[in-house]
Design a protein around this motif. Sequence first.
Motif, PDB file in Angstrom:
ATOM      1  N   UNK A   1       0.859  -1.028  -0.220  1.00  0.00           N
ATOM      2  CA  UNK A   1       0.323   0.132  -0.184  1.00  0.00           C
ATOM      3  C   UNK A   1       0.675   0.682   0.076  1.00  0.00           C
ATOM      4  N   UNK A   2       2.059   1.446   0.867  1.00  0.00           N
ATOM      5  CA  UNK A   2       2.246   2.774   1.103  1.00  0.00           C
ATOM      6  C   UNK A   2       3.556   2.751  -0.097  1.00  0.00           C
ATOM      7  N   UNK A   3       3.064   3.672  -1.142  1.00  0.00           N
ATOM      8  CA  UNK A   3       4.207   4.109  -1.842  1.00  0.00           C
ATOM      9  C   UNK A   3       5.255   5.974  -1.852  1.00  0.00           C
ATOM     10  N   UNK A   4       6.323   5.414  -2.395  1.00  0.00           N
ATOM     11  CA  UNK A   4       7.784   6.319  -2.408  1.00  0.00           C
ATOM     12  C   UNK A   4       6.691   7.712  -3.227  1.00  0.00           C
ATOM     13  N   UNK A   5       6.514   8.454  -2.196  1.00  0.00           N
ATOM     14  CA  UNK A   5       6.790   9.963  -2.654  1.00  0.00           C
ATOM     15  C   UNK A   5       5.416  10.408  -2.752  1.00  0.00           C
ATOM     16  N   UNK A   6       4.691   9.594  -1.778  1.00  0.00           N
ATOM     17  CA  UNK A   6       3.193  10.667  -1.541  1.00  0.00           C
ATOM     18  C   UNK A   6       3.203  10.294  -0.209  1.00  0.00           C
ATOM     19  N   UNK A   7       2.469  11.579   0.299  1.00  0.00           N
ATOM     20  CA  UNK A   7       2.450  11.454   2.071  1.00  0.00           C
ATOM     21  C   UNK A   7       0.904  10.212   2.076  1.00  0.00           C
ATOM     22  N   UNK A   8       2.316   9.621   3.671  1.00  0.00           N
ATOM     23  CA  UNK A   8       1.126   8.358   3.845  1.00  0.00           C
ATOM     24  C   UNK A   8      -0.306   8.609   3.891  1.00  0.00           C
ATOM     25  N   UNK A   9      -0.715   9.599   4.919  1.00  0.00           N
ATOM     26  CA  UNK A   9      -1.989  10.589   4.873  1.00  0.00           C
ATOM     27  C   UNK A   9      -2.647   9.840   4.109  1.00  0.00           C
ATOM     28  N   UNK A  10      -2.339  10.576   2.804  1.00  0.00           N
ATOM     29  CA  UNK A  10      -3.139  10.984   1.909  1.00  0.00           C
ATOM     30  C   UNK A  10      -3.110   9.495   1.438  1.00  0.00           C
ATOM     31  N   UNK A  11      -2.231   8.693   1.184  1.00  0.00           N
ATOM     32  CA  UNK A  11      -2.733   7.159   0.785  1.00  0.00           C
ATOM     33  C   UNK A  11      -3.538   6.903   1.595  1.00  0.00           C
ATOM     34  N   UNK A  12      -3.676   6.882   3.124  1.00  0.00           N
ATOM     35  CA  UNK A  12      -5.178   6.487   3.827  1.00  0.00           C
ATOM     36  C   UNK A  12      -5.386   6.987   3.311  1.00  0.00           C
ATOM     37  N   UNK A  13      -6.178   7.773   2.825  1.00  0.00           N
ATOM     38  CA  UNK A  13      -8.195   8.569   2.427  1.00  0.00           C
ATOM     39  C   UNK A  13      -8.049   8.529   1.532  1.00  0.00           C
ATOM     40  N   UNK A  14      -6.947   7.819   0.345  1.00  0.00           N
ATOM     41  CA  UNK A  14      -7.263   6.904  -1.620  1.00  0.00           C
ATOM     42  C   UNK A  14      -8.465   5.778  -1.180  1.00  0.00           C
ATOM     43  N   UNK A  15      -6.962   5.515   0.551  1.00  0.00           N
ATOM     44  CA  UNK A  15      -7.814   3.848   0.056  1.00  0.00           C
ATOM     45  C   UNK A  15      -8.761   3.866   1.180  1.00  0.00           C
ATOM     46  N   UNK A  16      -9.592   4.811   1.704  1.00  0.00           N
ATOM     47  CA  UNK A  16     -11.038   4.919   1.991  1.00  0.00           C
ATOM     48  C   UNK A  16     -11.557   5.308   1.540  1.00  0.00           C
ATOM     49  N   UNK A  17     -10.959   6.382   0.008  1.00  0.00           N
ATOM     50  CA  UNK A  17     -12.176   6.063  -1.463  1.00  0.00           C
ATOM     51  C   UNK A  17     -12.460   5.210  -2.128  1.00  0.00           C
ATOM     52  N   UNK A  18     -11.093   5.387  -1.946  1.00  0.00           N
ATOM     53  CA  UNK A  18     -11.842   3.683  -3.033  1.00  0.00           C
ATOM     54  C   UNK A  18     -12.628   2.960  -2.565  1.00  0.00           C
ATOM     55  N   UNK A  19     -12.508   2.827  -1.366  1.00  0.00           N
ATOM     56  CA  UNK A  19     -13.664   1.363  -0.632  1.00  0.00           C
ATOM     57  C   UNK A  19     -14.738   1.526  -0.448  1.00  0.00           C
ATOM     58  N   UNK A  20     -15.129   3.150  -0.775  1.00  0.00           N
ATOM     59  CA  UNK A  20     -16.813   3.964  -1.007  1.00  0.00           C
ATOM     60  C   UNK A  20     -17.123   3.671  -2.182  1.00  0.00           C
ATOM     61  N   UNK A  21     -16.244   4.126  -3.660  1.00  0.00           N
ATOM     62  CA  UNK A  21     -16.244   4.006  -3.936  1.00  0.00           C
ATOM     63  C   UNK A  21     -16.443   2.999  -5.218  1.00  0.00           C
ATOM     64  N   UNK A  22     -16.366   1.866  -4.169  1.00  0.00           N
ATOM     65  CA  UNK A  22     -16.067   0.375  -4.885  1.00  0.00           C
ATOM     66  C   UNK A  22     -17.296  -0.153  -4.732  1.00  0.00           C
ATOM     67  N   UNK A  23     -17.894   0.535  -3.135  1.00  0.00           N
ATOM     68  CA  UNK A  23     -19.082   0.301  -2.562  1.00  0.00           C
ATOM     69  C   UNK A  23     -18.571  -1.459  -1.233  1.00  0.00           C
ATOM     70  N   UNK A  24     -17.470  -1.197  -1.437  1.00  0.00           N
ATOM     71  CA  UNK A  24     -17.068  -2.456  -0.301  1.00  0.00           C
ATOM     72  C   UNK A  24     -17.023  -1.908   1.138  1.00  0.00           C
ATOM     73  N   UNK A  25     -16.948  -0.163   1.450  1.00  0.00           N
ATOM     74  CA  UNK A  25     -17.772   1.010   3.003  1.00  0.00           C
ATOM     75  C   UNK A  25     -18.902   1.757   2.650  1.00  0.00           C
ATOM     76  N   UNK A  26     -19.962   1.230   2.388  1.00  0.00           N
ATOM     77  CA  UNK A  26     -21.271   1.991   2.347  1.00  0.00           C
ATOM     78  C   UNK A  26     -21.327   2.540   2.907  1.00  0.00           C
ATOM     79  N   UNK A  27     -22.035   3.669   2.169  1.00  0.00           N
ATOM     80  CA  UNK A  27     -22.741   4.757   2.996  1.00  0.00           C
ATOM     81  C   UNK A  27     -23.416   4.580   3.862  1.00  0.00           C
ATOM     82  N   UNK A  28     -23.411   5.545   5.431  1.00  0.00           N
ATOM     83  CA  UNK A  28     -23.691   4.375   6.786  1.00  0.00           C
ATOM     84  C   UNK A  28     -23.404   4.081   7.436  1.00  0.00           C
ATOM     85  N   UNK A  29     -22.311   3.271   6.872  1.00  0.00           N
ATOM     86  CA  UNK A  29     -21.485   2.113   7.439  1.00  0.00           C
ATOM     87  C   UNK A  29     -20.709   2.971   8.251  1.00  0.00           C
ATOM     88  N   UNK A  30     -19.998   2.080   9.361  1.00  0.00           N
ATOM     89  CA  UNK A  30     -18.543   2.347  10.219  1.00  0.00           C
ATOM     90  C   UNK A  30     -17.468   2.510   9.163  1.00  0.00           C
TER      91      UNK A  30
END
Length: 121
Positions: A1-30
């Motif tokens: 998951x960790x990519x060189x040159x990109x801030x870790x906190x941005x990568x964390x946010x993008x990972x959560x975003x990807x889960x929301x976009x692909x539906x694996x993390x649904x709206x209203x879900x913890x």
Amino acid sequence: MVEEGRPLFVQIAEQVEASVLDGSLAEGERAPSTNELAAFHRINPATAAKGVNLLVDRGILVKRRGLGMFVAEGARQILRTERRERFADHYLDPMLAEAEHLGMTVDQVIELLRQRAQRTP
């Protein structure tokens, strides 16, 4: 998951975003807590919190006192809208500028896109 040159906190946010976009993390879900994200990625909880706070600031996640972070209603649409705008800025605008330099019309660009789309599986 960790990519060189990109801030870790941005990568964390993008990972959560990807889960929301692909539906694996649904709206209203913890959503995963900062401690869960920190433990999973073996990073400082403050770094994970910074990524989560980016999503809170954009209305993707909401804090529920005593319960944790949850995916906001409408988060998926917010993300799609943001990504479509970035797609247009980063890909379509430069493509159209180049097409104009080549003397191509918008219809010719669309036809070229259709041809290319038919070649991809």
